[in-house]
Structure formats: structure tokens, C-alpha cells
Write an enzyme that holds these catalytic residues in place. Structure first.
Site, short mmCIF file in Angstrom:
data_model
loop_
_atom_site.label_atom_id
_atom_site.label_comp_id
_atom_site.label_asym_id
_atom_site.label_seq_id
_atom_site.Cartn_x
_atom_site.Cartn_y
_atom_site.Cartn_z
N ASP A 221 5.35 27.07 7.23
CA ASP A 221 5.79 28.08 6.27
C ASP A 221 7.10 28.76 6.69
O ASP A 221 7.99 28.97 5.87
CB ASP A 221 4.70 29.15 6.13
CG ASP A 221 4.93 29.98 4.88
OD1 ASP A 221 4.62 29.47 3.79
OD2 ASP A 221 5.48 31.09 4.98
N LYS B 20 9.03 23.98 -0.28
CA LYS B 20 9.15 23.41 1.05
C LYS B 20 7.92 23.76 1.88
O LYS B 20 7.36 24.83 1.67
CB LYS B 20 10.44 23.85 1.74
CG LYS B 20 10.86 25.30 1.48
CD LYS B 20 10.27 26.31 2.32
CE LYS B 20 9.68 27.51 2.17
NZ LYS B 20 8.63 28.06 2.73
N HIS C 183 1.13 20.20 -2.69
CA HIS C 183 2.44 19.84 -3.27
C HIS C 183 2.45 18.41 -3.79
O HIS C 183 2.91 18.14 -4.90
CB HIS C 183 3.55 19.97 -2.23
CG HIS C 183 3.92 21.38 -1.87
ND1 HIS C 183 4.78 21.68 -0.84
CD2 HIS C 183 3.54 22.57 -2.39
CE1 HIS C 183 4.92 22.99 -0.74
NE2 HIS C 183 4.17 23.56 -1.68
N SER D 51 -1.77 26.13 -14.22
CA SER D 51 -2.65 26.49 -13.11
C SER D 51 -3.91 25.68 -13.24
O SER D 51 -4.28 25.24 -14.33
CB SER D 51 -2.95 27.99 -13.16
OG SER D 51 -3.93 28.32 -12.20
N ARG D 52 -4.59 25.51 -12.05
CA ARG D 52 -5.92 24.88 -12.12
C ARG D 52 -6.90 25.76 -12.90
O ARG D 52 -7.87 25.29 -13.45
CB ARG D 52 -6.51 24.79 -10.71
CG ARG D 52 -6.06 23.66 -9.90
CD ARG D 52 -6.18 24.11 -8.45
NE ARG D 52 -4.93 23.87 -7.80
CZ ARG D 52 -4.76 22.86 -6.95
NH1 ARG D 52 -5.76 22.12 -6.60
NH2 ARG D 52 -3.57 22.65 -6.45
N1 LIG Z 1 10.94 29.86 -0.90
C1 LIG Z 1 10.39 30.91 -0.35
O1 LIG Z 1 11.02 31.88 0.01
C2 LIG Z 1 8.91 30.91 -0.22
C3 LIG Z 1 8.24 32.09 0.06
C4 LIG Z 1 6.86 32.06 0.08
C5 LIG Z 1 6.19 30.85 -0.11
N2 LIG Z 1 6.90 29.73 -0.35
C6 LIG Z 1 6.23 28.44 -0.55
O2 LIG Z 1 5.63 28.45 -1.81
C7 LIG Z 1 4.38 27.78 -1.75
C8 LIG Z 1 3.32 28.69 -2.33
O3 LIG Z 1 3.28 29.92 -1.61
P1 LIG Z 1 2.65 31.23 -2.29
O4 LIG Z 1 2.79 32.32 -1.32
O5 LIG Z 1 3.16 31.39 -3.64
O6 LIG Z 1 1.10 30.75 -2.30
P2 LIG Z 1 -0.16 31.36 -3.06
O7 LIG Z 1 0.26 32.45 -3.99
O8 LIG Z 1 -1.19 31.65 -2.04
O9 LIG Z 1 -0.70 30.08 -3.87
C9 LIG Z 1 0.11 29.39 -4.79
C10 LIG Z 1 -0.77 28.47 -5.63
O10 LIG Z 1 -1.36 27.48 -4.80
C11 LIG Z 1 -2.68 27.18 -5.30
N3 LIG Z 1 -3.68 27.58 -4.30
C12 LIG Z 1 -3.60 28.58 -3.41
N4 LIG Z 1 -4.73 28.67 -2.68
C13 LIG Z 1 -5.53 27.70 -3.14
C14 LIG Z 1 -6.85 27.26 -2.80
N5 LIG Z 1 -7.56 27.83 -1.84
N6 LIG Z 1 -7.37 26.21 -3.49
C15 LIG Z 1 -6.68 25.63 -4.48
N7 LIG Z 1 -5.42 26.02 -4.84
C16 LIG Z 1 -4.87 27.01 -4.18
C17 LIG Z 1 -2.87 28.02 -6.55
O11 LIG Z 1 -2.44 27.25 -7.65
P3 LIG Z 1 -3.15 27.37 -9.08
O12 LIG Z 1 -2.48 28.53 -9.74
O13 LIG Z 1 -2.93 26.08 -9.74
O14 LIG Z 1 -4.61 27.63 -8.82
C18 LIG Z 1 -1.94 29.17 -6.29
O15 LIG Z 1 -1.56 29.86 -7.45
C19 LIG Z 1 4.17 27.36 -0.31
O16 LIG Z 1 4.52 26.01 -0.14
C20 LIG Z 1 5.14 28.22 0.48
O17 LIG Z 1 5.71 27.59 1.61
C21 LIG Z 1 8.23 29.74 -0.43
#
Ligand SMILES: NC(=O)c1ccc[n+]([C@@H]2O[C@H](COP(=O)([O-])OP(=O)(O)OC[C@H]3O[C@@H](n4cnc5c(N)ncnc54)[C@H](OP(=O)(O)O)[C@@H]3O)[C@@H](O)[C@H]2O)c1
Length: 349
Positions: free
Chosen positions: A198, A119, A101, A59-60
Site C-alpha cells: 500500500d 496500484k 484488482h 459494487s459487489r
Molecule cells: N492512489 C492513492 O493515493 C490511494 C490511496 C488509498 C488507497 N489506494 C488504493 O486503492 C485501493 C482501494 O483502497 P481503499 O482505501 O479505497 O479501499 P476500501 O475502501 O477499503 O475498499 C475498496 C473496495 O474494495 C472492495 N473491498 C474492500 N474490502 C473488501 C472485502 N473484505 N471483501 C470484498 N471486497 C472488499 C469493496 O468493493 P465493492 O464496493 O465492490 O464491495 C470496496 O468498496 C487499494 O488498492 C489501495 O492501494 C490508493
């Protein structure tokens, strides 16, 4: 317990040549995750079903990685650079928001690690092309984590599309709508927010998987007050077929999909993108004959199948995964570029 429920005879006979003998059969991998957020937790749980393990999380924010590691029983935590440098890490899963990404994937590639990238790989075709160049220069396996394409019941759809048993595909429709208003990354244009990237990536990818690159895409929808797409409907044209895409972050829908052929249809009546149910309807003149195959008994989310496909490709020295390579990811993001542009999303240069 068998991994999959048995197929009805009539579907089984058609699908047999297309079904992988054991969809989870793959070499075990030791994974590192970059981005200690929501989806990363699901990955840790699911990947174990493919015989693999997450051994490090980056993580950052150092405290966040440590907290994640403790909660998810992951042995190591650190910065992105720390975890990709580990000799015991075989592969890296990028689980940040879409806009980060590319940067995270490049950290992994520069350490020579193969990468599974959430994705969409990047928020635009232009940025995806940049990641592709970096991957080709590094010579590593890269795959977009479009996990649905690797679900076992999708092999049934592929079987009907390729065998021509029901004739040619004439129409595809897929919708993905969830109530996600207020979720920070969905609302924020600087995090590549909005419904299309998304949620719409699922119907766009599904339609593309069946029909390929469209000759025309035309969309309409609504923007939020911060300028991301709240919803959108698109028509995709093909020489012998049409397709309809729907995505919204305003409301939760049943999220069905249908593939219509000249002599029947395949319905995915709910949550088409995950382990759910598949219904094949044969139009036999005056009769409609129907078979259903349900995957409801399988409780996991379904990432284990993409993980297994990735591990098999890695073991055989490939730099792309058969069934979802660079060209597929590029053509899907081109569709989404068009949709977002028609809706009025202002995209970066
Ligand atoms: N396959 C699926 O079913 C599915 C479902 C939901 C989401 N996704 C995908 O997974 C990815 C992440 O989604 P999520 O819901 O897990 O996101 P999230 O919990 O909001 O964020 C994931 C990570 O992204 C970084 N991040 C988030 N907000 C940030 C900000 N304002 N500034 C800097 N870094 C930030 C952080 O990384 P660090 O820990 O390094 O700080 C955070 O831990 C997206 O591309 C989404 O499309 C896939």
C-alpha cells in the site's frame, strides 16, 4: 488561473524540453468505477480537472453502489458487470483492495474496456503477469494508477536525470509511512494487507523510475501478529548507485525523498508522492545554490494528471502509457516481492 505556478528561471531552462505543454490537456472520458470505497471518492473529484466525468459506479453490494452514487453525484450505479457493459462508458477505474484488482480488471477487459487499475496492479509478480496476459489477449489499454509518476513536478526530476546537468545519479532515498494500524484492509493478509503493497509501492516505484531494475534488493522489517509487514527498510543496489526504501504503517513520517547526483541533489522535502515542493541544490564547489518550486497552491489530490495521460494514450490507440507501462509495473512488483519475502510475509502460491 494557471494550472501550475511559474518555474524559477534556472530550473525552467533545464526542464522546459521535458515539461508537457499543458499537463491536463486531454480528451474528455466518461469513466466507470469498480469498487465503491475510499479512494474512489477522491478519483471522482479529481478527474473532473482533466475534463472527464465519472458516470457510473459498480459494487459487489448493490445498495453500496447506490449510496456512493448519491453521495458523489454519479448518475448510474449497479454491479461490476452492469457498469462495464454500458455503451457510454469509455474507461474503467478499478478501485478495489489490491487482491481483487485482477478479477475486477478482467470484468472490464472482457467487455472490451480500457482499464486504469489502482496500484499495485496485483499483489505479486506472478499475478501481475496473469493480468498482463489477459490485457494483451483483450487488446485494451491498461495502466497502473501510479499517479505520482504523472505529476507535473516529476518532469523536473526527469529533466535532471536525463540531461545530466548535475552529473550521474548516485543515490536515491524515499520513505512513505502513515499510521494505518487498525485499517481493516491493511491488517488483513487475505486482502493483501501490509505496508509494502500500500505505502512501499510509492518509494519502490520512485526509485525504479529513476534507477530502473536493481541488481540486488535486501530488506528487513517487522511482521504484525497476522503476518503482514508492519514496516520495512530495504537497500537496492545498482552498478553506480544505491537506493534506500522505507515504508511503515505504524507511524506517520514527513515522507521525503532525495535524488543525489555527482554535483547536487533534488529534494522533495515532504510528501514526495503528491503535489508538494521540489528543491534543486546545485553543488558549485564552495557554494550551494538552491531553487525551490512549490505546488502548494494546487489543492487537488493529483489523480487528474494520470487521468489525462491515460486519456491521451487511449486517443492515440496505445495499449500502454508511455512512462509507466507493463515492464515498469512488473519490475516494481518484483522489488516488492523481494522486500516482503525478506521481511517474512508468506505469499500465496
Ligand atoms: N492512489 C492513492 O493515493 C490511494 C490511496 C488509498 C488507497 N489506494 C488504493 O486503492 C485501493 C482501494 O483502497 P481503499 O482505501 O479505497 O479501499 P476500501 O475502501 O477499503 O475498499 C475498496 C473496495 O474494495 C472492495 N473491498 C474492500 N474490502 C473488501 C472485502 N473484505 N471483501 C470484498 N471486497 C472488499 C469493496 O468493493 P465493492 O464496493 O465492490 O464491495 C470496496 O468498496 C487499494 O488498492 C489501495 O492501494 C490508493
Amino acid at each position: 488561473m494557471p494550472v501550475l505556478p511559474p518555474l524559477p528561471d534556472r530550473i525552467g531552462a533545464i526542464a522546459a524540453p521535458y515539461l508537457p505543454p499543458e499537463p491536463l490537456d486531454s480528451p474528455p472520458l466518461r469513466w466507470a468505477i469498480l469498487g465503491a470505497g475510499g479512494i474512489a471518492h477522491k478519483f471522482v473529484r479529481d478527474i473532473e480537472r482533466a475534463g472527464s466525468r465519472v458516470i457510473a459506479v459498480g459494487s459487489r453490494t448493490p445498495g453500496k453502489a447506490t449510496e456512493f452514487a448519491a453521495a458523489a453525484h454519479v448518475p448510474c450505479a449497479g454491479s461490476y458487470e452492469d457498469v462495464v457493459a454500458r455503451d457510454d462508458v469509455d474507461a474503467v477505474y478499478v478501485a478495489t483492495t489490491h487482491n481483487f484488482h485482477a478479477a475486477a480488471a478482467k470484468v472490464a477487459m472482457s467487455a472490451g474496456k480500457p482499464v486504469l487499475i489502482e496500484k499495485p496492479i496485483a499483489p505479486s509478480a506472478r499475478e501481475l503477469a496473469d493480468v498482463r496476459r489477459a490485457a494483451e489477449a483483450a487488446g485494451v489499454l491498461v495502466m497502473e494508477a501510479m499517479w505520482s509518476r504523472f505529476l507535473p513536478h516529476y518532469a523536473i526530476i526527469r529533466a535532471f536525470v536525463e540531461s545530466g546537468t548535475l552529473g550521474r545519479v548516485t543515490y536515491v532515498r524515499a520513505e512513505h509511512s502513515q499510521r494505518l494500524r487498525g485499517v481493516a484492509r491493511m491488517e488483513d493478509p487475505n486482502l493483501a494487507g501490509g505496508a509494502a503493497l500500500d505505502l512501499g509501492v510509492y518509494p519502490a516505484s520512485f526509485i525504479h523510475w529513476i534507477l530502473g531494475k536493481p541488481t540486488m534488493v535486501q530488506a528487513a522489517g517487522h511482521l504484525t501478529d497476522r503476518g503482514v509487514d508492519a514496516d520495512g527498510i530495504a537497500m537496492l543496489s545498482y552498478p553506480h548507485a544505491n537506493a534506500v526504501y522505507e515504508a511503515s504503517m505504524q507511524v506517520k513520517m514527513v515522507n521525503s525523498a532525495v535524488v543525489a547526483f555527482e554535483r547536487g541533489r533534488i529534494e522533495l522535502p515532504y510528501e514526495f508522492y503528491r503535489l508538494s515542493e521540489i528543491r534543486v541544490v546545485w553543488d558549485e564547489g564552495s557554494d550551494l545554490y538552491q531553487e525551490v518550486w512549490s505546488m502548494k497552491a494546487i489543492e487537488n489530490y493529483g489523480f487528474e494528471y494520470e487521468g489525462a495521460a491515460f486519456a491521451r494514450a487511449l486517443a492515440t490507440g496505445q495499449t500502454e502509457v508511455s512512462g509507466h507501462g507493463w515492464q515498469d509495473a512488473a519490475e516494481v512488483i518484483e522489488i516488492l516481492d523481494r522486500i516482503r519475502s525478506d521481511i517474512g510475509v508468506v505469499q500465496g502460491e
